[in-house]
Design a protein around this motif. Sequence first.
Motif, PDB file in Angstrom:
ATOM      1  N   UNK A   1      31.159  46.298  39.692  1.00 23.78           N
ATOM      2  CA  UNK A   1      31.280  46.048  38.255  1.00 23.78           C
ATOM      3  C   UNK A   1      31.799  44.628  38.006  1.00 23.78           C
ATOM      4  N   UNK A   2      32.824  44.255  38.789  1.00 23.94           N
ATOM      5  CA  UNK A   2      33.451  42.942  38.664  1.00 23.94           C
ATOM      6  C   UNK A   2      32.447  41.830  38.988  1.00 23.94           C
ATOM      7  N   UNK A   3      31.669  42.033  40.057  1.00 31.74           N
ATOM      8  CA  UNK A   3      30.681  41.033  40.466  1.00 31.74           C
ATOM      9  C   UNK A   3      29.625  40.822  39.385  1.00 31.74           C
ATOM     10  N   UNK A   4      29.113  41.948  38.851  1.00 34.74           N
ATOM     11  CA  UNK A   4      28.080  41.858  37.815  1.00 34.74           C
ATOM     12  C   UNK A   4      28.631  41.132  36.591  1.00 34.74           C
ATOM     13  N   UNK A   5      29.860  41.485  36.197  1.00 31.30           N
ATOM     14  CA  UNK A   5      30.487  40.875  35.020  1.00 31.30           C
ATOM     15  C   UNK A   5      30.646  39.363  35.221  1.00 31.30           C
ATOM     16  N   UNK A   6      31.102  39.000  36.413  1.00 32.77           N
ATOM     17  CA  UNK A   6      31.310  37.595  36.751  1.00 32.77           C
ATOM     18  C   UNK A   6      30.027  36.779  36.658  1.00 32.77           C
ATOM     19  N   UNK A   7      28.956  37.375  37.178  1.00 25.25           N
ATOM     20  CA  UNK A   7      27.667  36.678  37.160  1.00 25.25           C
ATOM     21  C   UNK A   7      27.174  36.488  35.733  1.00 25.25           C
ATOM     22  N   UNK A   8      27.390  37.527  34.907  1.00 23.07           N
ATOM     23  CA  UNK A   8      26.961  37.427  33.514  1.00 23.07           C
ATOM     24  C   UNK A   8      27.712  36.309  32.814  1.00 23.07           C
ATOM     25  N   UNK A   9      29.002  36.221  33.102  1.00 27.78           N
ATOM     26  CA  UNK A   9      29.826  35.199  32.457  1.00 27.78           C
ATOM     27  C   UNK A   9      29.388  33.804  32.889  1.00 27.78           C
ATOM     28  N   UNK A  10      29.096  33.674  34.195  1.00 28.52           N
ATOM     29  CA  UNK A  10      28.670  32.382  34.711  1.00 28.52           C
ATOM     30  C   UNK A  10      27.359  31.950  34.058  1.00 28.52           C
ATOM     31  N   UNK A  11      26.470  32.912  33.870  1.00 24.49           N
ATOM     32  CA  UNK A  11      25.174  32.621  33.262  1.00 24.49           C
ATOM     33  C   UNK A  11      25.392  32.119  31.822  1.00 24.49           C
ATOM     34  N   UNK A  12      26.302  32.799  31.110  1.00 22.64           N
ATOM     35  CA  UNK A  12      26.621  32.412  29.744  1.00 22.64           C
ATOM     36  C   UNK A  12      27.120  30.965  29.699  1.00 22.64           C
ATOM     37  N   UNK A  13      27.996  30.627  30.665  1.00 16.57           N
ATOM     38  CA  UNK A  13      28.569  29.280  30.693  1.00 16.57           C
ATOM     39  C   UNK A  13      27.502  28.218  30.895  1.00 16.57           C
ATOM     40  N   UNK A  14      26.548  28.471  31.819  1.00 24.91           N
ATOM     41  CA  UNK A  14      25.510  27.465  32.060  1.00 24.91           C
ATOM     42  C   UNK A  14      24.597  27.354  30.848  1.00 24.91           C
ATOM     43  N   UNK A  15      24.393  28.480  30.146  1.00 23.90           N
ATOM     44  CA  UNK A  15      23.576  28.406  28.930  1.00 23.90           C
ATOM     45  C   UNK A  15      24.276  27.560  27.876  1.00 23.90           C
ATOM     46  N   UNK A  16      25.609  27.710  27.782  1.00 21.98           N
ATOM     47  CA  UNK A  16      26.371  26.896  26.841  1.00 21.98           C
ATOM     48  C   UNK A  16      26.222  25.412  27.170  1.00 21.98           C
ATOM     49  N   UNK A  17      26.305  25.115  28.480  1.00 25.81           N
ATOM     50  CA  UNK A  17      26.180  23.740  28.928  1.00 25.81           C
ATOM     51  C   UNK A  17      24.857  23.140  28.482  1.00 25.81           C
TER      52      UNK A  17
END
Length: 184
Positions: free
Chosen positions: A21-37
């Motif tokens: 669960x933690x891994x999936x959540x982390x990846x989603x957050x990272x994806x969001x950050x790169x989209x923001x960038x």
Amino acid sequence: MKGSKKIILTWISIIIFLILLFTVYNQMERKEQTEEKATASTELHPIVEEKKNALLDAAADSNIELVITEEMRTIDSQNELYEQGRSTGGNIVTYAKGGQSYHNYGLAFDYALIDKHGEIIWDIHYDGNGNGKSDWFEVADLAKELGFEWGGDWNSKDYPHLQMTFGRSIEQLQEGLLPDENGN
Ligand SMILES: [Zn+2]
């Protein structure tokens, strides 16, 4: 003995589930950050935008007709501008290639003045409000009060240029270390 084995297996399952669960959540957050960038540099940084509007208001209060001539510049248009006066005609207007200007990251804009005939001018001595001071320098002072760095203070003068770096070097910005919406 059998009962405690069951409990241990149950715990292991729970722990594995939580790790997943933690891994999936982390990846989603990272994806969001790169989209923001990716979207961060298509418009002015919100603080720069806010301070730009404050500058327009302050100039109007001083009876100065200020105009913003250039805000965002994409990396492609920066490269095109760099070629001006080099491989293409006209005067050299920039020393920065694509990705080397704060304009490319929504952290800079350029200004000019509007004269009495409604013409856009780049005359740094023009005193349209008749207070004995150059409007151009008055705008620079107002901008500096708002926290901007002014290109007119540099050794290689860039009089129309105002920027907010938030402590970032161009190298850091090129690596994607953009300031967040709070400027951190
Ligand atoms: Zn500029």
